[in-house]
Design a protein around this motif. Sequence first.
Motif, short mmCIF file in Angstrom:
data_model
loop_
_atom_site.label_atom_id
_atom_site.label_comp_id
_atom_site.label_asym_id
_atom_site.label_seq_id
_atom_site.Cartn_x
_atom_site.Cartn_y
_atom_site.Cartn_z
N ALA A 16 119.01 -56.87 -32.74
CA ALA A 16 120.21 -57.41 -32.86
C ALA A 16 121.21 -57.37 -31.73
O ALA A 16 120.79 -58.86 -31.99
N ALA A 17 121.92 -56.74 -31.20
CA ALA A 17 123.17 -57.17 -30.29
C ALA A 17 122.20 -58.10 -29.56
O ALA A 17 122.91 -59.52 -28.83
N TYR A 18 121.33 -58.03 -28.81
CA TYR A 18 120.39 -59.01 -27.41
C TYR A 18 120.17 -60.53 -28.48
O TYR A 18 120.35 -60.87 -27.23
N LEU A 19 119.34 -60.16 -29.49
CA LEU A 19 119.69 -61.57 -30.05
C LEU A 19 121.24 -62.38 -30.01
O LEU A 19 120.96 -63.35 -30.08
N ALA A 69 124.64 -52.42 -20.10
CA ALA A 69 124.70 -53.46 -19.97
C ALA A 69 125.34 -54.30 -21.73
O ALA A 69 126.19 -54.83 -21.50
N LEU A 70 124.30 -53.24 -22.87
CA LEU A 70 125.12 -53.70 -24.07
C LEU A 70 126.36 -53.06 -24.65
O LEU A 70 127.19 -53.81 -24.50
N LEU A 71 125.72 -51.44 -23.88
CA LEU A 71 127.07 -50.50 -24.49
C LEU A 71 128.45 -51.08 -23.76
O LEU A 71 129.42 -50.90 -23.94
N ALA A 72 128.53 -51.97 -22.64
CA ALA A 72 129.84 -52.46 -22.24
C ALA A 72 130.65 -53.60 -23.38
O ALA A 72 132.12 -53.17 -22.72
N ASP A 73 129.65 -53.85 -23.68
CA ASP A 73 130.18 -54.78 -24.57
C ASP A 73 130.89 -54.27 -25.97
O ASP A 73 131.45 -54.68 -27.29
N ILE A 74 129.97 -53.35 -26.19
CA ILE A 74 130.74 -52.98 -27.86
C ILE A 74 131.83 -51.92 -27.79
O ILE A 74 131.67 -50.88 -26.68
N PRO A 75 132.97 -51.67 -28.78
CA PRO A 75 133.73 -50.88 -28.32
C PRO A 75 133.64 -49.78 -29.44
O PRO A 75 132.63 -49.55 -29.60
N SER A 76 134.68 -48.58 -28.76
CA SER A 76 134.35 -47.17 -28.99
C SER A 76 134.92 -47.27 -30.37
O SER A 76 135.68 -47.57 -30.88
N THR A 77 134.22 -46.38 -31.32
CA THR A 77 134.35 -45.54 -32.96
C THR A 77 136.05 -45.44 -32.28
O THR A 77 137.05 -45.50 -33.28
N LYS A 85 130.31 -47.89 -23.08
CA LYS A 85 130.09 -47.52 -21.53
C LYS A 85 131.07 -46.35 -21.25
O LYS A 85 130.40 -45.49 -20.39
N ASP A 86 132.41 -47.72 -20.94
CA ASP A 86 133.39 -47.15 -20.33
C ASP A 86 133.91 -45.70 -21.14
O ASP A 86 133.60 -44.93 -20.18
N GLU A 87 133.57 -45.02 -22.37
CA GLU A 87 134.11 -44.39 -22.81
C GLU A 87 133.05 -42.64 -21.83
O GLU A 87 133.65 -41.99 -21.82
N SER A 211 128.84 -50.31 -36.49
CA SER A 211 129.62 -51.34 -36.23
C SER A 211 130.02 -53.33 -35.93
O SER A 211 130.91 -54.11 -36.79
N TRP A 212 129.78 -53.08 -34.66
CA TRP A 212 129.19 -54.23 -33.99
C TRP A 212 128.53 -55.59 -34.60
O TRP A 212 128.92 -56.59 -35.06
N LEU A 213 127.11 -54.68 -34.96
CA LEU A 213 126.97 -55.83 -36.02
C LEU A 213 126.58 -56.50 -37.29
O LEU A 213 126.91 -57.44 -37.44
N ARG A 214 127.59 -55.33 -38.17
CA ARG A 214 128.38 -55.53 -39.33
C ARG A 214 129.42 -56.40 -39.20
O ARG A 214 129.28 -57.50 -40.29
N ALA A 215 130.27 -55.99 -38.15
CA ALA A 215 131.10 -57.67 -38.31
C ALA A 215 130.56 -58.98 -38.16
O ALA A 215 131.12 -59.62 -37.61
N ARG A 216 129.00 -58.81 -37.46
CA ARG A 216 128.83 -60.25 -36.81
C ARG A 216 128.32 -60.36 -38.17
O ARG A 216 127.15 -61.63 -37.99
N SER A 217 127.59 -59.99 -39.60
CA SER A 217 127.61 -59.68 -40.57
C SER A 217 125.60 -60.11 -40.44
O SER A 217 125.04 -60.23 -40.66
N VAL A 218 125.53 -59.33 -39.21
CA VAL A 218 123.82 -59.08 -39.53
C VAL A 218 123.44 -58.37 -40.54
O VAL A 218 124.90 -57.57 -40.89
#
Length: 521
Positions: A16-19, A69-77, A85-87, A211-218
């Motif tokens: 879903a995130a790659y889409l 590559a994906l988790l670099a864009d996802i904020p940690s909880t 990724k950084d966490e 959470s990232w997907l929910r915030a984008r209404s997936v």
Amino acid sequence: MQAHIVGGGFGGLAAAAYLIRNAGVPGPDITIYEAEARLGGGFFLGGNAQSGYNLPGSVFDAEFRCTFALLADIPSTRDPSVSVKDEFFTFNTQNPLNDPAHIIDRMGQIVHGPHYGLSLRDGLDLVKLSLTPEALLDGRRIEEFFPADFFRTEFWLLWSTIMGSLPQHGATEFRRYINRALGLFPDLADMRHILRTPICQYQAFIEPLASWLRARSVKLQTGTFVRDIDLAPALGRITVERLECERDGVVCPVAVGPQDVVLLTTGSQAADLSAGSMTAPPPKRRSSSSWALWQRLAEARPGFGHPDVFFGDAVVSDSRWVTFTVTTTGNEFIDQMTALTGSEPGRGGLVTLKDSGWVLSLTIFHQPEIIGQPEDTKVWWGYGLYPERTGDFVRKRMDECTGAEILEEVLRQLRFDRQFDAIMASSICVPCDMPYVNNIWMPRRRTDRPRPVPEGSTNLGLIGQYVEVGQEVAFTIEYSARTAWEAIHTLLKLGPPPPPVYQGEHDPKSLLGALKAFVAQ
Ligand SMILES: Cc1cc2nc3c(=O)[nH]c(=O)nc-3n(C[C@H](O)[C@H](O)[C@H](O)COP(=O)(O)OP(=O)(O)OC[C@H]3O[C@@H](n4cnc5c(N)ncnc54)[C@H](O)[C@@H]3O)c2cc1C
């Protein structure tokens, strides 16, 4: 265009995130259908501090290229100003594993010798297998390539307890692992280059991604089993035109247009997982639901692989693990382990009790392992590589034992007799039966797993561990993420292709390190 994703494990969430990221699909046009009540599949978190937690262990390397590559864009909880990724990398840099006591024998002695007990001949056999093309390994077993002594070496015990392989498992996957893990060889015993999540995988990876997907209404539809898939009648073309979902006993059809896409997870290592308790062994589950759609698709269609190679009663004796998660309010067990291994909690990697019939491995997590874990509570984990064998103190198969019986076997193996009563009284051990967790190691042929986009498919992509992509190693979220990225890129022809798979045999640093470990150490 609507996107329908079957399976809400890491692979489905990553799809879903790659889409959204790679192909620009709007979040509201994406639906994930997950049969279980909770997302996450193999990265699960069950129970609580009162009844005892249930979760998996954790092993990663730095070359999960699609994943990071994906988790670099996802904020940690825990800290949304930092990416997942950084966490992850900050935690591993600050708390590297340093495992001075990986293998322990019956006398409590640490087992570690030169070259991990490998002979020059063993080293050459490993090199030979690593250079053999996969085309020559179809259906072959690891034990066909090595003498019996190889499987009694320290190397094999380290390898099989970290990676899961058994002598009767497939040479194809073993070869991929050898090539991928060359860089780990010099530090295999102390696990210095093996990484893990800062908190349990569910909270470290699944929750922030969801959470990232929910915030984008997936739309994340848990408790929804996709029980059937209909293809349009057309010679040589595969086009999904309908899914049939079941939720709370109610069946509802979902129409799929030729311009829509369906991304289907073809199976789960966590299939038929079941948890027991201190007083009850895990009940055996036989639902077959996670690979049912794959089986339907593969029935009369070449190019869709062979689910029976990985699933069904015939494979379970080679694929089962019993894991156990111990939640304790006492300090005795962790204090004793620290004294025995010389490692503080969270730094010691795995401890394998070499002479135990079940071949038990234990790990004490960095605490807290779970967000919300009470301060006076600690969590540790273990598993048995041979759960169908009889225990040495508890004379039963591990998969038939209660949590109390498993904990008793562990404590007796460790000779923690003086602390036995105190540890038993302050601990909850939750056993978990996983009949298919190790099935990715089953001997396979190159056609046993379908490609991410089977030939002739116009709107169906396949994702997960049971889909064939070259070189990458399974039993990893990276594998599922890569299949998702590949399927989306092939079907939609949008966004960049997935990055190449890391291969240690093309990395001079890894090659030199492996050579040193085998010859010069
Ligand atoms: C004990 C254990 C430890 C592990 N440790 C690691 C580790 O340290 N590092 C690592 O990288 N990997 C690890 N893994 C592997 C990792 O869990 C898997 O690689 C990953 O979960 C695969 O993701 P997936 O989405 O392909 O499949 P899964 O996570 O298995 O999810 C598939 C989901 O699809 C759902 N589903 C299937 N069919 C249907 C249907 N018809 N309708 C609706 N839903 C359906 C299932 O219910 C399931 O939730 C571990 C696995 C286990 C079990």
